[in-house]
Design an enzyme around this catalytic site. Structure first.
Site, PDB file in Angstrom:
ATOM      1  N   GLN A 165      -3.697   4.405   4.651  1.00  9.33           N
ATOM      2  CA  GLN A 165      -4.421   3.038   5.291  1.00  9.33           C
ATOM      3  C   GLN A 165      -3.256   2.657   6.096  1.00  9.33           C
ATOM      4  O   GLN A 165      -3.828   1.492   6.955  1.00  9.33           O
ATOM      5  CB  GLN A 165      -4.912   2.244   4.206  1.00  9.33           C
ATOM      6  N   ASN A 166      -2.090   2.897   6.109  1.00  8.58           N
ATOM      7  CA  ASN A 166      -0.934   2.243   7.214  1.00  8.58           C
ATOM      8  C   ASN A 166      -0.998   2.694   8.422  1.00  8.58           C
ATOM      9  O   ASN A 166      -1.265   3.933   8.637  1.00  8.58           O
ATOM     10  CB  ASN A 166       0.288   2.540   6.118  1.00  8.58           C
TER      11      ASN A 166
ATOM     12  N   HIS B 136      -6.873   4.826   9.155  1.00  6.17           N
ATOM     13  CA  HIS B 136      -6.874   3.306   9.944  1.00  6.17           C
ATOM     14  C   HIS B 136      -6.337   3.455  11.261  1.00  6.17           C
ATOM     15  O   HIS B 136      -6.020   2.396  11.965  1.00  6.17           O
ATOM     16  CB  HIS B 136      -6.615   2.027   8.837  1.00  6.17           C
TER      17      HIS B 136
ATOM     18  N   CYS C 204      -6.557  -1.287  31.768  1.00 11.01           N
ATOM     19  CA  CYS C 204      -6.235   0.020  32.208  1.00 11.01           C
ATOM     20  C   CYS C 204      -6.821   0.132  33.838  1.00 11.01           C
ATOM     21  O   CYS C 204      -7.180  -0.864  34.424  1.00 11.01           O
ATOM     22  CB  CYS C 204      -7.730   0.577  31.334  1.00 11.01           C
TER      23      CYS C 204
ATOM     24  N   THR D 266      -1.639   0.211  -3.217  1.00 10.28           N
ATOM     25  CA  THR D 266      -2.945  -0.044  -2.397  1.00 10.28           C
ATOM     26  C   THR D 266      -3.801  -0.933  -3.573  1.00 10.28           C
ATOM     27  O   THR D 266      -3.817  -0.854  -4.763  1.00 10.28           O
ATOM     28  CB  THR D 266      -3.793   0.740  -2.004  1.00 10.28           C
TER      29      THR D 266
ATOM     30  N   ASN E 163       1.786   0.933  -8.713  1.00  7.63           N
ATOM     31  CA  ASN E 163       1.626  -0.262  -8.119  1.00  7.63           C
ATOM     32  C   ASN E 163       2.482  -1.398  -9.024  1.00  7.63           C
ATOM     33  O   ASN E 163       2.833  -0.920 -10.072  1.00  7.63           O
ATOM     34  CB  ASN E 163       0.188  -0.687  -8.082  1.00  7.63           C
TER      35      ASN E 163
HETATM   36  C1  BV8 Z   1     -16.329   0.541   7.734  1.00  9.97           C
HETATM   37  C2  BV8 Z   1      -6.125  -1.268  10.352  1.00  9.97           C
HETATM   38  C3  BV8 Z   1     -18.527   1.485   8.673  1.00  9.97           C
HETATM   39  C4  BV8 Z   1      -6.221  -2.450  11.263  1.00  9.97           C
HETATM   40  C5  BV8 Z   1      -7.503  -1.978   8.299  1.00  9.97           C
HETATM   41  C6  BV8 Z   1     -18.470  -1.554   0.806  1.00  9.97           C
HETATM   42  C7  BV8 Z   1     -18.216  -2.627  -0.051  1.00  9.97           C
HETATM   43  C8  BV8 Z   1     -17.598  -3.941   0.729  1.00  9.97           C
HETATM   44  C9  BV8 Z   1     -17.211  -3.966   1.969  1.00  9.97           C
HETATM   45  C10 BV8 Z   1     -17.409  -2.925   2.738  1.00  9.97           C
HETATM   46  C11 BV8 Z   1     -18.016  -1.742   2.111  1.00  9.97           C
HETATM   47  N1  BV8 Z   1     -17.870  -0.800   3.207  1.00  9.97           N
HETATM   48  C12 BV8 Z   1     -17.573  -1.391   4.358  1.00  9.97           C
HETATM   49  C13 BV8 Z   1     -17.038  -2.616   4.158  1.00  9.97           C
HETATM   50  C14 BV8 Z   1     -16.485  -3.402   4.980  1.00  9.97           C
HETATM   51  C15 BV8 Z   1     -15.013  -3.311   5.252  1.00  9.97           C
HETATM   52  C16 BV8 Z   1     -14.606  -3.656   3.964  1.00  9.97           C
HETATM   53  O1  BV8 Z   1     -14.043  -2.720   3.050  1.00  9.97           O
HETATM   54  N2  BV8 Z   1     -14.007  -4.959   3.629  1.00  9.97           N
HETATM   55  C17 BV8 Z   1     -13.336  -5.363   2.236  1.00  9.97           C
HETATM   56  C18 BV8 Z   1     -12.399  -6.475   2.728  1.00  9.97           C
HETATM   57  C19 BV8 Z   1     -14.325  -5.881   1.365  1.00  9.97           C
HETATM   58  N3  BV8 Z   1     -14.573  -1.975   5.672  1.00  9.97           N
HETATM   59  C20 BV8 Z   1     -14.580  -1.755   6.992  1.00  9.97           C
HETATM   60  O2  BV8 Z   1     -15.216  -2.533   7.839  1.00  9.97           O
HETATM   61  C21 BV8 Z   1     -14.031  -0.325   7.265  1.00  9.97           C
HETATM   62  N4  BV8 Z   1     -15.313   0.465   8.324  1.00  9.97           N
HETATM   63  O3  BV8 Z   1     -16.944   0.378   6.713  1.00  9.97           O
HETATM   64  O4  BV8 Z   1     -17.188   1.065   9.070  1.00  9.97           O
HETATM   65  C22 BV8 Z   1     -19.313   0.167   8.708  1.00  9.97           C
HETATM   66  C23 BV8 Z   1     -19.536  -0.092   9.849  1.00  9.97           C
HETATM   67  C24 BV8 Z   1     -20.204  -1.179  10.157  1.00  9.97           C
HETATM   68  C25 BV8 Z   1     -20.881  -1.747   8.900  1.00  9.97           C
HETATM   69  C26 BV8 Z   1     -20.670  -1.313   7.791  1.00  9.97           C
HETATM   70  C27 BV8 Z   1     -20.011  -0.352   7.324  1.00  9.97           C
HETATM   71  C28 BV8 Z   1     -12.914  -0.272   8.175  1.00  9.97           C
HETATM   72  C29 BV8 Z   1     -11.929  -0.629   7.295  1.00  9.97           C
HETATM   73  C30 BV8 Z   1     -10.546  -0.559   8.081  1.00  9.97           C
HETATM   74  C31 BV8 Z   1     -10.059  -2.061   8.655  1.00  9.97           C
HETATM   75  N5  BV8 Z   1      -8.671  -1.809   8.909  1.00  9.97           N
HETATM   76  N6  BV8 Z   1      -6.328  -1.825   9.155  1.00  9.97           N
HETATM   77  C32 BV8 Z   1      -4.695  -3.352  11.034  1.00  9.97           C
HETATM   78  O5  BV8 Z   1      -4.098  -2.937  10.258  1.00  9.97           O
HETATM   79  O6  BV8 Z   1      -4.518  -4.463  11.727  1.00  9.97           O
HETATM   80  S1  BV8 Z   1      -7.520  -2.415   6.704  1.00  9.97           S
HETATM   81  C33 BV8 Z   1      -6.096  -2.830   6.321  1.00  9.97           C
HETATM   82  O7  BV8 Z   1      -6.197  -3.754   5.070  1.00  9.97           O
HETATM   83  C34 BV8 Z   1      -5.035  -1.703   5.934  1.00  9.97           C
HETATM   84  O8  BV8 Z   1      -5.152  -0.722   6.461  1.00  9.97           O
HETATM   85  C35 BV8 Z   1      -5.650  -1.680   4.337  1.00  9.97           C
HETATM   86  O9  BV8 Z   1      -6.517  -0.728   4.177  1.00  9.97           O
HETATM   87  C36 BV8 Z   1      -5.956  -2.765   3.854  1.00  9.97           C
HETATM   88  C37 BV8 Z   1      -5.161  -3.714   3.148  1.00  9.97           C
HETATM   89  O10 BV8 Z   1      -4.912  -3.096   1.999  1.00  9.97           O
HETATM   90  P1  BV8 Z   1      -3.621  -2.331   1.147  1.00  9.97           P
HETATM   91  O11 BV8 Z   1      -3.131  -1.480   2.241  1.00  9.97           O
HETATM   92  O12 BV8 Z   1      -4.013  -2.013  -0.163  1.00  9.97           O
HETATM   93  O13 BV8 Z   1      -2.866  -3.588   1.160  1.00  9.97           O
HETATM   94  P2  BV8 Z   1      -2.778  -5.008   0.207  1.00  9.97           P
HETATM   95  O14 BV8 Z   1      -1.717  -5.900   0.735  1.00  9.97           O
HETATM   96  O15 BV8 Z   1      -4.259  -5.344   0.078  1.00  9.97           O
HETATM   97  O16 BV8 Z   1      -2.239  -4.526  -1.041  1.00  9.97           O
HETATM   98  C38 BV8 Z   1      -0.725  -3.859  -1.409  1.00  9.97           C
HETATM   99  C39 BV8 Z   1      -1.001  -3.484  -2.603  1.00  9.97           C
HETATM  100  O17 BV8 Z   1       0.381  -2.749  -2.709  1.00  9.97           O
HETATM  101  C40 BV8 Z   1      -0.909  -4.684  -3.886  1.00  9.97           C
HETATM  102  O18 BV8 Z   1      -1.666  -3.849  -4.792  1.00  9.97           O
HETATM  103  C41 BV8 Z   1       0.372  -4.824  -4.366  1.00  9.97           C
HETATM  104  O19 BV8 Z   1       0.309  -5.193  -5.576  1.00  9.97           O
HETATM  105  C42 BV8 Z   1       1.100  -3.497  -4.066  1.00  9.97           C
HETATM  106  N7  BV8 Z   1       2.697  -3.454  -3.762  1.00  9.97           N
HETATM  107  C43 BV8 Z   1       3.087  -4.243  -3.175  1.00  9.97           C
HETATM  108  N8  BV8 Z   1       4.788  -3.889  -3.147  1.00  9.97           N
HETATM  109  C44 BV8 Z   1       4.653  -2.865  -3.619  1.00  9.97           C
HETATM  110  C45 BV8 Z   1       3.549  -2.482  -4.309  1.00  9.97           C
HETATM  111  N9  BV8 Z   1       3.291  -1.311  -4.952  1.00  9.97           N
HETATM  112  C46 BV8 Z   1       4.258  -0.631  -5.103  1.00  9.97           C
HETATM  113  N10 BV8 Z   1       5.629  -0.709  -4.793  1.00  9.97           N
HETATM  114  C47 BV8 Z   1       5.819  -1.772  -4.131  1.00  9.97           C
HETATM  115  N11 BV8 Z   1       7.009  -2.129  -3.550  1.00  9.97           N
HETATM  116 ZN    ZN Z   2     -10.212   2.399  30.819  1.00 10.11          ZN
END
Ligand code: BV8
Ligand code: ZN
Length: 246
Positions: free
Chosen positions: A103-104, A121, A150, A190, A215
């Site tokens: 997802q990164n 992503h 562009c 994640t 995690n």
């Molecule tokens: C879509 C790029 C079709 C941009 C990103 C179903 C249910 C509910 C909602 C939805 C659903 N289906 C769709 C949705 C909507 C939405 C969604 O999921 N919303 C969520 C918030 C509820 N999804 C979308 O919009 C997706 N598209 O569904 O299209 C569609 C179209 C129209 C209408 C409906 C459907 C697109 C999603 C992609 C968005 N883009 N990134 C950018 O980066 O700027 S998402 C972005 O956030 C990341 O890529 C990643 O996916 C997410 C963050 O999550 P994590 O990476 O897990 O990071 P987080 O900080 O949350 O967690 C870190 C974890 O690591 C923690 O648990 C922590 O404890 C742990 N950790 C920390 N340090 C360590 C560690 N673990 C181990 N070692 C360590 N040292």
């Molecule tokens: Zn263009």
């Protein structure tokens, strides 16, 4: 935090697995210095995703969104993969099929040498025109604080997937296939709350995979996992490699 033991079952399963897949999130890059999204210093603490990581926000205030991605690019350009990324790259040669599904957008798996990386992503280092779709490579324009245009006059946007946008077909299809075929599936760093990426560990589990979560804390996925290894991925993954492939 207590040193997490690597179970004999996991070592045995890895020694016999021909197909393994890993889903990663921001947590695997945390030890490299990339801010996570939901952590204490997480990006979403300071900025609201709906204000910055979606198309409408971009067209209504392109310079603000562009500036935010420039800020993140500067961080990402100054950091390197950590032992977690390298451990995953090192696992690849031990299995007939091995896939990294991330997802990164930080390019660190590729920098660590992983060959098969499915960027669900997108990638923050890529840019393209919102009108003609042409990739933008003119570095000077891309370095400016202001959103570049562009040749066709269209706004240049970062090559990432925003909320409400469909995931790129090929990486998503490859991710689902890898999840359906994996005998061992890792979910690393994640919070598993963003969909459809968060479905992949469940797809793998339903298809019979041995599901391991790595995690620093439990997540919504933990109840589904066969093993939850609590600790830093940069410490646990190298030990799995040591014990499973030595
Ligand atoms: C879509 C790029 C079709 C941009 C990103 C179903 C249910 C509910 C909602 C939805 C659903 N289906 C769709 C949705 C909507 C939405 C969604 O999921 N919303 C969520 C918030 C509820 N999804 C979308 O919009 C997706 N598209 O569904 O299209 C569609 C179209 C129209 C209408 C409906 C459907 C697109 C999603 C992609 C968005 N883009 N990134 C950018 O980066 O700027 S998402 C972005 O956030 C990341 O890529 C990643 O996916 C997410 C963050 O999550 P994590 O990476 O897990 O990071 P987080 O900080 O949350 O967690 C870190 C974890 O690591 C923690 O648990 C922590 O404890 C742990 N950790 C920390 N340090 C360590 C560690 N673990 C181990 N070692 C360590 N040292
Ligand atoms: Zn263009």
């Amino acid at each position: 935090m207590e040193r997490q033991l690597i179970s004999e079952i996991l070592v045995k399963k890895l020694k016999s697995a021909t197909s393994v897949a890993v889903l990663t999130g921001a947590g695997i890059s945390a030890e490299s210095g990339v801010p996570t999204f939901r952590g204490e210093e997480g990006l979403w603490k300071k900025f609201r995703p709906e204000e910055l990581a979606n198309f409408n926000a971009f067209v209504s205030n392109p310079d603000l969104v562009w500036e935010w991605y420039q800020y993140r690019r500067k961080i990402i350009e100054s950091i390197r993969p950590n032992p977690g990324h390298y451990a995953i790259a090192g696992m690849e040669k031990h299995h007939d099929t091995f896939a990294v599904i991330t997802q990164n957008v930080d390019n660190l798996h590729i920098q660590a040498g992983s060959k098969k990386v499915h960027e669900l992503h997108g990638n923050i280092m890529r840019n393209y025109c919102i009108d003609c779709g042409k990739g933008a490579t003119d570095v000077t324009a891309l370095r400016s604080g202001k959103v570049p245009r562009c040749l066709c006059g269209g706004l240049i946007r970062p090559g990432v997937v925003w909320f409400g946008e469909m995931l790129p077909e090929d990486p998503w299809r490859a991710g689902v296939q890898a999840a359906e075929n994996a005998q061992v599936f890792f979910s690393v760093g994640t919070s598993a709350v963003v969909y459809p990426a968060a479905d992949l560990p469940r797809i793998a589990k339903r298809a019979g995979a041995y599901l391991i979560e790595i995690n620093i804390e439990r997540t919504e996925l933990s109840p589904y996992a066969d093993e939850v290894l609590l600790g830093k991925s940069g410490e646990i993954l190298p030990r799995i490699v040591e014990e499973a492939y030595a």
